[in-house]
Design an enzyme around this catalytic site. Structure first.
Site, short mmCIF file in Angstrom:
data_model
loop_
_atom_site.label_atom_id
_atom_site.label_comp_id
_atom_site.label_asym_id
_atom_site.label_seq_id
_atom_site.Cartn_x
_atom_site.Cartn_y
_atom_site.Cartn_z
N CYS A 115 1.00 -1.17 -0.12
CA CYS A 115 0.05 -0.21 0.00
C CYS A 115 1.01 1.27 -0.08
O CYS A 115 0.17 2.36 -0.24
CB CYS A 115 -1.07 0.03 1.20
SG CYS A 115 -1.99 -1.45 1.38
N HIS A 254 -2.96 6.98 3.95
CA HIS A 254 -3.40 5.67 3.41
C HIS A 254 -4.81 5.41 4.05
O HIS A 254 -4.91 5.50 5.23
CB HIS A 254 -2.26 4.69 3.46
CG HIS A 254 -2.67 3.22 3.09
ND1 HIS A 254 -3.69 3.06 1.97
CD2 HIS A 254 -2.74 2.04 3.65
CE1 HIS A 254 -3.92 1.90 1.99
NE2 HIS A 254 -3.59 1.13 2.97
N ASN A 284 -10.20 -0.15 1.67
CA ASN A 284 -8.58 -0.07 1.55
C ASN A 284 -8.51 -0.54 -0.14
O ASN A 284 -8.63 -1.82 -0.29
CB ASN A 284 -7.85 -0.97 2.65
CG ASN A 284 -6.38 -0.91 2.28
OD1 ASN A 284 -6.00 -0.51 1.54
ND2 ASN A 284 -5.67 -1.61 3.37
#
Ligand code: UT7
Length: 332
Positions: A115, A254, A284
């Site tokens: 990520c 994030h 996510n």
């Protein structure tokens, strides 16, 4: 002597239209909207159709970013794709997008940092621009996590979604990407991983039977790492840029879990109005989460020339990455 830095001159995003809500998930696994909302902050996520690969989402985000920057595909020197869900292990998804865009002059490769991939990608692009090697670079984060999700595992299937975001980087003599802080702790490699399909556990009957082609995660361990690293990486990158938390106009973290985001904001002493959150709508989306959030923050009037903006992420590796930007996309 003038400093040559990279700056973001165009942004784009794309999410597939199909939406999967927490209520839908209640019918698939033993979970509840209440658990997902309070433990993660997620309400719904977008899911790509079966026949759609990550390159297709990335291509749409890329076209929007190019249009926003005013560049044509032929003017690109490099296309860099951050993804953990490439169309195939090889060739690079960046090459597939390069062909579809018609970016005939551009070099192309993929980068894998979980990520944190999009910020890692920005750092590579910025270095190429600062060195004078390239002028026009497209960085894309694109993911179809729904295809590596075990839809019978309630501890992971409620967390992820599909989408793509892209940014065009060009040289500037004013502001731009001021500093980076990148890191990795490989001792956490076995806390977030996809064991099958590579050279360790190539596809065969056993790996398929043991569901090795799905993402595995020790959520709690990743959570602890994230809470510690997101705040620290934000403070460290500000220090490198000779700035202080009170100079920050917007934090774009994030989007994985609102509890992780809140912990990072607290570490920087930032109020809610200075932290961008769109996690409830998308879940996510790994390397796509930061560019999608950046596009939406700008749509909401929160990203303006002269603003100090911090991007920060953590992910598989385990990795972390942060950057501080003095926003300067020029006049449009
Ligand atoms: O981008 C990087 C990707 N990774 C992440 O972002 C993950 C970071 N970690 C997290 O966000 C959190 O650790 C989770 C949201 C994954 C889990 O939250 P938690 O507070 O750490 O919960 P837990 O794993 O300690 O589980 C608590 C309980 C367990 O039940 P018991 O053992 O206490 O009876 C789980 O079985 O919650 C249960 N549980 C669920 N219950 C309902 C786990 N998943 C679910 C679910 N619905 N979907």
């Amino acid at each position: 002597m003038m400093v040559r830095r990279a700056t973001i001159t165009g942004l784009g995003k794309y999410v597939p239209p199909k939406v999967l809500t927490n209520k839908d998930l209640e019918k698939m696994v033993d979970t509840s909207d209440e658990w997902i909302t309070t433990r993660t902050g997620i309400k719904e996520r977008h899911i790509a159709d079966n026949d759609v690969p990550a390159s297709e989402l990335g291509l749409k985000a890329a076209r929007e970013a190019l249009q926003d920057s005013g560049l044509t595909a032929e003017e690109l020197d490099l296309i860099l794709v951050a993804t953990v869900t490439p169309d195939m292990l090889f060739p690079a998804t960046a090459c597939i997008i390069q062909e579809k865009l018609g970016a005939t002059k551009a070099a192309a490769f993929d980068l894998e940092a979980g990520c944190s991939g999009f910020i890692y990608g920005l750092s590579v692009a910025a270095s190429f621009i600062e060195s004078g090697m390239y002028e026009n670079i497209l960085v894309i984060g694109t993911e179809i996590l729904s295809k590596i999700t075990d839809w019978e595992d309630r501890s992971t299937c409620v967390l992820f979604g599909d989408g793509a975001g892209a940014a065009v980087l060009q040289p500037t003599e004013k502001g731009g990407l001021l500093a980076f802080d990148l890191g990795a702790d490989g001792s956490g490699a076995n806390t977030l991983y996809l064991p099958g399909g590579g050279s360790l556990n190539p596809a065969d009957e056993t790996t398929i039977k043991e569901k090795m082609h799905y993402l595995k995660m020790e959520g709690n361990q990743v959570f602890k790492f994230a809470v510690k690293r997101m705040g620290q990486a934000s403070l460290d990158v500000l220090k490198k840029a000779n700035l202080k938390p009170e100079d920050v106009d917007l934090l774009v973290p994030h989007q994985a879990n609102t509890r992780i985001i809140d912990a990072a904001a607290k570490r920087l002493n930032l109020g809610e109005d200075k932290v961008f959150v769109n996690l409830p709508k998308y879940g996510n989306t790994s390397s796509a989460s930061i560019p999608i959030a950046l596009v939406e923050a700008r749509e909401n009037g929160l990203v303006n020339n002269g603003d100090i903006i911090v991007l920060v992420a953590f992910g598989a590796g385990l990795t972390w990455a942060s950057t501080v930007i003095e926003w300067n996309e020029g006049e449009k």
